[in-house]
Write an enzyme that holds these catalytic residues in place. Structure first.
Site, PDB file in Angstrom:
ATOM      1  N   ASN A   9       0.872  -1.178   0.000  1.00  0.00           N
ATOM      2  CA  ASN A   9       0.000   0.000   0.000  1.00  0.00           C
ATOM      3  C   ASN A   9       0.909   1.229   0.000  1.00  0.00           C
ATOM      4  O   ASN A   9       1.502   1.562   1.022  1.00  0.00           O
ATOM      5  CB  ASN A   9      -0.894  -0.042   1.256  1.00  0.00           C
ATOM      6  CG  ASN A   9      -1.714   1.223   1.429  1.00  0.00           C
ATOM      7  OD1 ASN A   9      -1.784   2.057   0.522  1.00  0.00           O
ATOM      8  ND2 ASN A   9      -2.326   1.370   2.590  1.00  0.00           N
ATOM      9  N   LYS A  11       0.150   4.282  -0.323  1.00  0.00           N
ATOM     10  CA  LYS A  11      -0.489   5.483   0.259  1.00  0.00           C
ATOM     11  C   LYS A  11      -0.253   6.691  -0.663  1.00  0.00           C
ATOM     12  O   LYS A  11      -0.216   6.524  -1.875  1.00  0.00           O
ATOM     13  CB  LYS A  11       0.012   5.699   1.688  1.00  0.00           C
ATOM     14  CG  LYS A  11      -0.131   4.410   2.520  1.00  0.00           C
ATOM     15  CD  LYS A  11       0.077   4.586   3.987  1.00  0.00           C
ATOM     16  CE  LYS A  11      -0.096   3.244   4.674  1.00  0.00           C
ATOM     17  NZ  LYS A  11      -0.016   3.319   6.130  1.00  0.00           N
ATOM     18  N   HIS A  95      -9.513   1.169   4.841  1.00  0.00           N
ATOM     19  CA  HIS A  95      -8.228   1.325   5.523  1.00  0.00           C
ATOM     20  C   HIS A  95      -8.411   2.261   6.723  1.00  0.00           C
ATOM     21  O   HIS A  95      -9.193   3.211   6.665  1.00  0.00           O
ATOM     22  CB  HIS A  95      -7.184   1.886   4.552  1.00  0.00           C
ATOM     23  CG  HIS A  95      -5.814   1.862   5.138  1.00  0.00           C
ATOM     24  ND1 HIS A  95      -5.361   2.847   5.987  1.00  0.00           N
ATOM     25  CD2 HIS A  95      -4.797   0.966   5.026  1.00  0.00           C
ATOM     26  CE1 HIS A  95      -4.122   2.550   6.366  1.00  0.00           C
ATOM     27  NE2 HIS A  95      -3.758   1.412   5.793  1.00  0.00           N
ATOM     28  N   GLU A  97      -6.746   4.636   7.801  1.00  0.00           N
ATOM     29  CA  GLU A  97      -6.533   6.069   7.510  1.00  0.00           C
ATOM     30  C   GLU A  97      -7.767   6.674   6.847  1.00  0.00           C
ATOM     31  O   GLU A  97      -8.088   7.844   7.063  1.00  0.00           O
ATOM     32  CB  GLU A  97      -5.267   6.243   6.652  1.00  0.00           C
ATOM     33  CG  GLU A  97      -4.008   6.029   7.497  1.00  0.00           C
ATOM     34  CD  GLU A  97      -2.802   5.487   6.742  1.00  0.00           C
ATOM     35  OE1 GLU A  97      -2.772   5.558   5.501  1.00  0.00           O
ATOM     36  OE2 GLU A  97      -1.891   4.982   7.417  1.00  0.00           O
ATOM     37  N   GLU A 167      -5.319  -5.016  10.612  1.00  0.00           N
ATOM     38  CA  GLU A 167      -4.285  -4.005  10.807  1.00  0.00           C
ATOM     39  C   GLU A 167      -4.550  -3.241  12.104  1.00  0.00           C
ATOM     40  O   GLU A 167      -5.343  -2.292  12.111  1.00  0.00           O
ATOM     41  CB  GLU A 167      -4.288  -3.009   9.648  1.00  0.00           C
ATOM     42  CG  GLU A 167      -4.007  -3.639   8.301  1.00  0.00           C
ATOM     43  CD  GLU A 167      -3.458  -2.610   7.319  1.00  0.00           C
ATOM     44  OE1 GLU A 167      -2.355  -2.839   6.822  1.00  0.00           O
ATOM     45  OE2 GLU A 167      -4.118  -1.593   7.083  1.00  0.00           O
ATOM     46  N   GLY A 173       2.572   2.269  10.715  1.00  0.00           N
ATOM     47  CA  GLY A 173       3.501   3.374  10.532  1.00  0.00           C
ATOM     48  C   GLY A 173       4.200   3.804  11.817  1.00  0.00           C
ATOM     49  O   GLY A 173       4.830   4.849  11.875  1.00  0.00           O
ATOM     50  N   SER A 213       3.473  -2.106  10.265  1.00  0.00           N
ATOM     51  CA  SER A 213       4.926  -2.156  10.442  1.00  0.00           C
ATOM     52  C   SER A 213       5.545  -3.516  10.082  1.00  0.00           C
ATOM     53  O   SER A 213       6.453  -3.988  10.753  1.00  0.00           O
ATOM     54  CB  SER A 213       5.315  -1.753  11.861  1.00  0.00           C
ATOM     55  OG  SER A 213       4.924  -0.408  12.121  1.00  0.00           O
TER      56      SER A 213
HETATM   57  P1  PGA Z   1       2.837   0.274   7.589  1.00  0.00           P
HETATM   58  O1  PGA Z   1       1.377   0.470   6.962  1.00  0.00           O
HETATM   59  O2  PGA Z   1       3.392  -1.008   7.024  1.00  0.00           O
HETATM   60  O3  PGA Z   1       3.612   1.483   7.145  1.00  0.00           O
HETATM   61  O4  PGA Z   1       2.671   0.192   9.070  1.00  0.00           O
HETATM   62  C1  PGA Z   1       0.502  -0.613   6.790  1.00  0.00           C
HETATM   63  C2  PGA Z   1      -0.787  -0.137   6.195  1.00  0.00           C
HETATM   64  O5  PGA Z   1      -1.241   0.969   6.514  1.00  0.00           O
HETATM   65  O6  PGA Z   1      -1.405  -0.846   5.379  1.00  0.00           O
END
Ligand code: PGA
Length: 251
Positions: A9, A11, A95, A97, A167, A173, A213
């Protein structure tokens, strides 16, 4: 056996030319991988150019979101058909976010899922609890609410091609990963939930990715867990070396 699935992803990162560069480097590194579904999810503006580079090859392309309507007055949005037409096969829905910054609710995710499943897109539906919810012992309540909210009104056979991504928001992140055991526990909880609501066959067959992460250093341990079928990778998918190492950790 559930086939492993690793998705990146990206983003809001990479312009069209940068995305093309990244995916070309990725293709060089994973051309020998046969036993993993590999997906990249660039931003909307790079989808078409990346799709051209990927062609009919083994790495597939997904979008990070879509709208539930077929078309119409929804400024700034894109439809399932628009994604399909430029070669998208997958779409990430719900997601954290999107939920946190754009107010997406379970019912929005449910409508998007319906629109995606009305086409041949393969949805990746994200679920997961926030830190205070985990600390308050609410993980299962929240995850159940996300899964059942997204799946409301669907039969097991309609959900067959859906992919879930667990997640935990506190791990996205942040550099904090759920331990492999913590993640596996929630995946097992989701399977039990699906078994009781939608039957054993869907519960056994549905693929559940872990996200939050994921890095080359923890990928093998996470992905060796029995209930974890793959990873949804954010930050580490922007670094071709790291993403390729994660893919090879499961291959
Ligand atoms: P990350 O993000 O690997 O940077 O923690 C995962 C995601 O948001 O799908």
């Amino acid at each position: 056996m559930r086939r492993a699935i690793i998705a990146g992803n990206w983003k809001m990162n990479k312009t069209g030319p940068e995305a093309v560069q990244l995916v070309k480097e990725l293709l060089n590194r994973v051309s020998d991988v046969r036993d993993v579904d590999i997906i990249v999810c660039p931003p909307f503006t790079a989808l078409e150019s990346v799709a051209w580079v990927l062609g009919e090859g083994s790495v597939k392309i997904g979008a990070q979101d879509m709208h539930w309507a077929e078309q119409g007055a929804y400024t700034g949005e894109v439809s399932a058909k628009m994604l399909l037409t430029i070669g998208c096969r997958y779409v990430i829905l719900g997601h954290s976010e999107r939920r946190a910054y754009f107010g997406e609710s379970n019912s929005d995710v449910n409508k998007k899922l319906k629109a995606a499943l009305a086409t041949s897109l393969i949805p990746i539906v994200c679920v997961g609890e926030k830190l205070e919810e985990r600390e308050g012992g609410q993980t299962e309540v929240v995850v159940q609410d996300h899964v059942l909210g997204a799946f409301e009104g669907f039969s097991a056979s309609e959900l067959k091609r859906v992919i879930l991504a667990y997640e935990p928001v506190w791990a996205i992140g942040t550099g904090k990963t759920a331990t492999s055991e913590q993640a596996n526990e929630v995946h097992a909880f989701i399977r039990d939930l699906l078994k009781s609501k939608l039957g054993r066959s869907l519960a056994q067959d549905i693929r559940i990715q872990y996200g939050g992460s994921v890095k080359p250093e923890n990928a093998a341990s996470l992905l060796s867990q029995p209930e974890i079928d793959g990873a949804l990778v954010g930050g580490a998918s922007l670094d071709v070396e790291s993403f390729a190492r994660i893919i090879k950790a499961v291959s």
